[in-house]
Design a protein around this motif. Structure first.
Motif, short mmCIF file in Angstrom:
data_model
loop_
_atom_site.label_atom_id
_atom_site.label_comp_id
_atom_site.label_asym_id
_atom_site.label_seq_id
_atom_site.Cartn_x
_atom_site.Cartn_y
_atom_site.Cartn_z
N ARG A 160 -33.77 -0.50 16.59
CA ARG A 160 -33.86 0.55 17.60
C ARG A 160 -33.88 1.94 16.94
O ARG A 160 -34.62 2.83 17.37
N LEU B 152 -35.18 -7.37 21.86
CA LEU B 152 -34.34 -6.87 22.94
C LEU B 152 -34.36 -7.84 24.11
O LEU B 152 -33.32 -8.15 24.71
N GLU C 128 -36.59 -0.25 27.86
CA GLU C 128 -35.18 -0.62 27.65
C GLU C 128 -34.45 -0.74 28.99
O GLU C 128 -33.66 -1.66 29.20
N THR D 38 -37.00 4.30 17.59
CA THR D 38 -36.75 5.58 18.25
C THR D 38 -37.23 6.74 17.38
O THR D 38 -37.82 7.71 17.86
N TYR E 251 -39.46 -4.90 18.36
CA TYR E 251 -38.15 -4.49 18.86
C TYR E 251 -37.94 -4.95 20.30
O TYR E 251 -36.89 -5.52 20.64
N ILE F 82 -28.10 -3.75 23.31
CA ILE F 82 -28.24 -3.39 21.90
C ILE F 82 -26.96 -3.73 21.13
O ILE F 82 -27.01 -4.25 20.01
#
Length: 333
Positions: free
Chosen positions: A149, A75, A182, A153, A71, A138
């Motif tokens: 995400r 990102l 992030e 998460t 991820y 995102i």
């Protein structure tokens, strides 16, 4: 996004553990797909034998590290794409900063109605350009990144909850470290000067070392971010100015006055109060009515005289002090 999320869930190698751990991981997959919470799972995990708990967290950790890294890699790729468009925004940044400075240069009577109609919209536009939120990256990543995400998460929450249920000695920091990563990705595409970002980092260390109240440190950082958005230098946190400001707020709250001129002997003017704490001051703002530093900064932003102080290019240092709903903001050269 549901299609991508289900595809990711089906691809998870979460079913390698036998017995109770296998069932727990399968239940997690189901709850993610259905958007349910994990409270029942955490209660069941707490009752699992120690050996099963260890097997469960080993499987979670193996999957967590892979999904997290995948991820964050995606990102970063998306952030790099956005970063490549920086040059396209320079003219727009200049336009909003010029609009802000034009209002700032006016006399206080003329600028007052424009603080809401021109200055704050300029700030909001500059924030999107210079201090993007991770959500902007995102969003740019589309449906696939959204799904990644959501799953990462969920797994971070599940991992932290599992560690708590197990009363484990491992750090319960999956969600917090993910959020930090992030934020770092968003900072990488921002447009603030590196020297100003270093001052913010130094201020956070000073605030921690000198035990500056969290609300005061947060208010100082917010003021600095506002200055940085319009192209001004970030200010160093002066702990002595914080003490002087806090002391004046306390006097106002306890003695029932609201003014820059204090009736307390030896504390008449801001310069006197700063000197009492071993520093110097060049300007002061005061506010009352809320214990929230954002409310204080907003009140000063929309008040022409206070606004002039907040955005003066001559400042190098600042302090902020609160007592109840009273605030004092002090600046120094």
């Amino acid at each position: 996004m549901l299609t991508f999320l289900l595809a990711l869930l089906l691809a998870l190698p979460l079913l390698a553990a036998p017995g109770a751990a296998d069932e727990m991981l399968a239940s997690f997959q189901t709850k993610v797909a259905n958007g349910e919470d994990y409270d029942e799972l955490f209660a069941a995990i707490a009752d699992m034998p120690g050996a099963e708990q260890k097997l469960l967290i080993a499987e979670i950790d193996k999957t967590w590290s892979r999904l997290r890294d995948d991820y964050l890699k995606q990102l970063a790729l998306t952030a790099n794409t956005l970063s490549g468009k920086k040059n396209d925004t320079r003219q727009e940044i200049r336009k909003h900063r010029d609009a802000f400075k034009e209002v700032y240069a006016m006399d206080e009577a003329a600028m007052k109605p424009l603080l809401k109609s021109t200055s704050m919209p300029a700030i909001e536009a500059l924030r999107k350009l210079l201090s993007p939120d991770p959500a902007q990256i995102i969003e740019a990543g589309g449906e696939k990144l959204h799904a990644q995400r959501k799953l990462v998460t969920a797994l971070a929450t599940f991992r932290d909850g599992t560690l708590n249920a197990m009363i484990s000695t491992k750090p319960v920091d999956s969600a917090s470290t993910l959020a930090t990563s992030e934020q770092a990705a968003a900072a990488g595409i921002g447009g603030f000067e590196r020297s100003d970002l270093k001052i913010l980092a130094q201020n956070r260390k000073v605030a921690k070392d000198r035990e500056i109240p969290e609300a005061e440190a947060r208010g100082i950082e917010e003021c600095n971010e506002l200055r940085m958005l319009v192209g001004l230098n970030a200010l160093f946190l002066d702990p002595k100015l914080c003490e002087a400001a806090r002391d004046h707020s306390k006097d106002m709250a306890e003695q029932g006055f609201f003014a820059h001129e204090s009736p307390v002997p030896g504390k008449k003017l801001p310069w006197d109060r700063a000197k009492n704490f071993g520093t110097s001051a060049s300007a002061e703002n005061i506010f009352m009515g809320s214990g929230d530093p954002h409310a204080a900064n907003l009140g000063w932003f929309y008040s022409p005289g206070h606004h002039k102080n907040m955005f003066s290019p001559g400042h190098l240092r600042m302090g902020l002090g609160c007592s109840g709903s009273h605030w004092t903001q002090m600046f120094g050269r």
